[in-house]
Design an enzyme around this catalytic site. Structure first.
Site, mmCIF file in Angstrom:
data_model
loop_
_atom_site.group_PDB
_atom_site.id
_atom_site.type_symbol
_atom_site.label_atom_id
_atom_site.label_comp_id
_atom_site.label_asym_id
_atom_site.label_seq_id
_atom_site.Cartn_x
_atom_site.Cartn_y
_atom_site.Cartn_z
ATOM 1 C CD GLU A 1 27.304 16.718 13.141
ATOM 2 O OE1 GLU A 1 27.194 17.142 12.493
ATOM 3 O OE2 GLU A 1 28.507 16.413 13.827
ATOM 4 C CE1 TYR B 1 26.985 25.604 16.429
ATOM 5 C CE2 TYR B 1 28.892 25.324 14.258
ATOM 6 C CZ TYR B 1 27.643 25.127 16.277
ATOM 7 O OH TYR B 1 27.196 23.608 16.888
ATOM 8 C CG ASP C 1 32.905 26.571 12.419
ATOM 9 O OD1 ASP C 1 32.090 27.422 12.755
ATOM 10 O OD2 ASP C 1 32.721 25.547 12.047
ATOM 11 C CD1 TRP D 1 31.625 23.970 16.391
ATOM 12 C CD2 TRP D 1 32.458 22.654 16.599
ATOM 13 N NE1 TRP D 1 30.466 23.764 16.732
ATOM 14 C CE2 TRP D 1 31.518 22.071 17.396
ATOM 15 C CE3 TRP D 1 33.162 21.111 16.988
ATOM 16 C CZ2 TRP D 1 30.681 21.851 18.559
ATOM 17 C CZ3 TRP D 1 32.731 20.620 17.839
ATOM 18 C CH2 TRP D 1 31.387 20.610 18.788
ATOM 19 C CB THR D 2 39.564 24.214 15.232
ATOM 20 O OG1 THR D 2 39.616 22.867 15.944
ATOM 21 C CG2 THR D 2 39.490 25.083 16.347
#
Length: 767
Positions: free
Chosen positions: A337, A428, A430, A478-479
């Site tokens: 990204e 994932y 999350d 991911w948080t």
């Protein structure tokens, strides 16, 4: 399988305690609740009783550190401290040895459990350690200081060399004690890699002594976004947030993990996701700043300047300290990204492109990655990068972590580069675990335990030779929306158990019902270790099908053993006396179905609720002028008329998304019908690049050729779901056309400027 006798009553009681829902019967056959499932397991009628007199022998080539977690667990459940033995023979003895001839596979082990003792043989120290983790899962405390372990033989070894979990601490960080606790659990389930995401736009989390501003400035943000980033206007908590791990703390975690045969791989993001670092050292950006550590989530245009020599000096200095903390073979350098907007107008970056004879900014990113890779190679290290490092050419020796899907891993393997599979939609953590409104706030998507367990890490399109480059598989946490340890544990477990099994166990032996049975037992083990694991994987789920006459058929199911499913259709809460579900429910008119699971009169799991909308469009044929794209392609236009609307989380598979193109749908009602209302919904979430249409027009036709416009809407004011509903004078028509004009390109000043706008539409409702 064996029958109950006086000699094996104790063993039978043990097995009853091991398995949830086992009914008393004269004979039975059950497998121990070991996760990941061993390669080969045979059972016998013997039982080893571990007690205060049990002795433990380990060969001289087995380090005492292999026993730390095992001994801690034995003491915690039975108060037993195992006594060391200098002899490897005798009864009431646990024997640990290493024999790479007897056990040929790396990290493999063999367990033989009988009345008189346990013999554990490992290929190496890791194999011994993993055998001990299997013993822990077999243990059940009995009355007093005694632990029964069922007899049998286990031969076991991993399918993949890399079995990983990723943790992002940039968005929210967690105490060292919590990370050590999680490492214990990862080790218990034979995960051998902890990928530690230490830097990003929202915070720098590792001490770098040469650059103190990383600790003073980059480690903190002024405030943090409240709620989901899609919600506008954005609101913030006004509280300064941050912190970092000292090098001493990081080294302690590395040592702690190593004792449990887990390698810690650090990630230092570059060239994108660099705002936190740029806030402290603005000269490393293309514009010189000023920059600020990000307070919300997303992808930002300000990245490291690839034309500035100071950038590489800084990063090499940082990495020189990082590699002194982390002895791992690999260093993760991100690479994902990275917008090229600033590089396109930066004189230094453009000069670099010219000097290095590069074609474009994509090759400039490849230059950046190669240069960092070459530096790490001089230090004896290798790089891992997200699959965007393929852009502009793959760096020699690089390992690709395939997250945007499987294609990055496939391309990497075909180029004879190792790949680690971690596709977003499959693994994932999350993502939501449930479609119920009660599920805790998450980034998006829907990855229940069953979906993660079904993932196969080796893409079917690879040849056997190419497949050998698939190093392993990893789940990522991911948080952004995970602010505390309890929420982190809820998102991690038991989904990490599914990852552990697909990473370790043979593909052919995987079986979801068996895995869920073992998972229910392991939830008790996780609770003993203080883990706040999710237990909603047995919730009611559904399937809706349609018939051409407009009838919906609602199929409900649950994986909870021995449960009865009871339901209502009038919106009332079901109880133990409500109608019992036996087969698919025919639904001929709009209603709200609620259902619940009961064992006896006790309800389990949350209440299932689903509104079903029946209209003249239900089950009819829909044709599209342009095809939906990306994650918003449910696969069949039947879902545009299946009685279900899209939700605000846009993860229930009912939204159709069009990237930069118009949505033109034609509904064939089958015969002329009287029409007085037409409706649908569109999403307006600019922070998800979702834009309402410039206009939406409803038209009707008798012959499918000549259409008359009956409604036009150009204003979609809500940030979220906008209902588009037209009340029209009754008219007879067979065909209805819905034309939604896409925004096209996202305008300047908006998130994702210049990208194609998404247009999302769901159910068509015609009455």
């Amino acid at each position: 399988m064996y029958c109950i006798t006086k000699q094996n009553v104790l063993a039978y009681i043990l097995y009853l305690s091991l398995y949830l829902g086992v009914m008393i019967r004269p004979c039975y056959a059950q497998r121990p609740a070991v996760i990941p499932q061993p390669v080969a397991l045979t059972q016998n009628s013997e039982v080893f009783v571990l007690n205060t007199d049990t002795r433990l022998y380990r060969s001289i080539n087995i380090a005492e550190s292999n026993l730390v977690f095992f001994n801690q667990y034995v003491r915690s459940i039975a108060g037993i401290t195992l006594k060391a033995s200098t002899q490897r023979t005798g009864s009431n003895l646990v024997t640990l040895t290493i024999d790479s001839v007897a056990v040929k596979q790396k990290e493999g082990y063999h367990l033989a459990i009988g009345n008189k003792g346990i013999q554990l043989t490992g290929n190496n120290e890791a194999g011994v350690f993993y055998g001990l983790q299997t013993l822990i899962q077999l243990m059940q405390p009995v009355v007093g200081k005694r632990i029964n372990i069922p007899g049998g033989n286990i031969t076991d070894y991993p399918r993949f060399a890399y079995r990983g979990m990723h943790l992002d601490v940039s968005r929210h960080l967690f105490p060292v004690s919590a990370i050590k606790k999680w490492i214990d659990i990862l080790a218990l389930y034979k995960i051998n890699t902890f990928h530690w995401h230490l830097t990003d736009d929202q915070g720098w989390r590792i001490e770098i002594k040469k650059y103190p501003a990383l600790q003073n400035i980059s480690a903190y943000r002024n405030e943090t976004l409240i709620g989901h980033k899609k919600e506008l206007p954005h609101q913030f908590d006004g509280q300064r947030y941050g912190g970092y791990y000292t090098q001493a703390e990081a080294k302690a975690i590395v040592r702690y993990a190593a004792e449990r045969h887990i390698t810690v791989i650090p990630e230092i993001e570059m060239p994108g996701h660099a705002l936190a670092a740029l806030a402290a050292y603005p000269q490393l950006g293309c514009t010189g700043g000023p920059y600020q550590t990000a307070t919300y989530w997303g992808v930002f245009n300000d990245v490291y300047c690839a034309g500035n020599e100071a950038t590489f000096t800084f990063l090499e200095d940082v990495l020189s300290e990082v590699i002194n903390i982390f002895p791992s073979q690999y260093i993760h350098i991100g690479g994902d990204e990275c917008p090229k907007d600033k590089w396109k107008v930066c004189p230094k970056c453009q000069q670099r492109i010219k000097t290095e004879h590069l074609k474009n900014e994509h090759e400039l990113q490849s230059y950046f990655i190669k240069r960092i890779s070459n530096y790490l190679a001089t230090q004896g290290r290798k790089i891992i990068g997200w699959d965007e490092i393929l852009e502009g050419g793959l760096t020699p020796g690089a390992t690709v972590m395939s997250w945007t899907g499987e294609q990055g891993g496939i391309e990497s393997a075909r180029q004879h580069h190792q790949a680690i599979m971690t596709p977003e939609k499959q693994v994932y953590l999350d993502y939501y675990q449930s479609l119920y409104a009660t599920d805790s706030l998450a980034a998006g998507g829907y990855t229940p335990l069953s979906k993660l367990y079904s993932y196969e890490p080796v893409p079917a399109s690879l040849t056997p030779a190419e497949a050998s480059y698939i190093l392993g598989v990893q789940a990522n946490l991911w948080t952004e929306y995970i602010t505390n340890t309890r929420k982190a544990e809820y998102m991690m477990f038991p989904r990490m158990l599914a990852l552990a099994e697909i990473a370790w166990s043979p593909k052919a032996t995987r079986n979801l019902p068996g895995f869920l049975t073992r998972t229910r037992v392991n939830l008790k083990l996780l609770k003993k270790q203080g883990i706040n694991a999710a237990d909603n994987f047995d919730q009611i789920t559904d399937t809706v099908t349609t018939s051409s006459d407009g009838t919906l058929f609602l199929t409900l199911k649950s994986s909870l053993p021995n449960a009865q499913l009871r339901y209502t259709t009038d919106g009332s809460l079901p109880d133990a006396f409500s109608l019992k579900y036996t087969s698919a429910l025919p639904v001929k008119k709009t209603c709200t179905v609620k259902a619940a699971l009961f064992i006896g009169k006790t309800r389990y799991q949350d209440i299932y609720t689903k509104q079903l909308v029946v209209s003249k469009a239900t089950g009819k044929k829909v044709s599209l002028q342009n095809q939906p794209a990306g994650n918003y392609n449910p696969g069949s236009t039947d879902r545009m008329v299946n009685g279900l609307t899209g939700n605000s989380r846009y993860n229930n598979g009912e939204w159709f998304g069009f990237s930069g193109t118009n949505m033109v749908a034609t509904i064939d009602l089958g015969k002329p019908q009287s029409i007085s209302s037409i409706a649908t919904h569109v999403l307006n979430y600019h922070w998800q690049k979702m834009w309402p249409p410039v206009e939406m027009v409803f038209s009707i036709s008798a012959d499918g050729v000549n259409y008359q416009d009956v409604y036009r809407q150009t204003n979609f004011p809500l940030n979220g779901i906008n209902t588009v509903g037209a009340k029209i004078p009754a008219v007879t028509a067979r065909y209805v056309r819905v034309n939604a004009v896409n925004q096209g390109t996202i305008p300047a000043g908006e998130y994702g400027t210049g990208a194609a706008a998404w247009l999302l539409v769901d159910e068509f409702i015609i009455n």
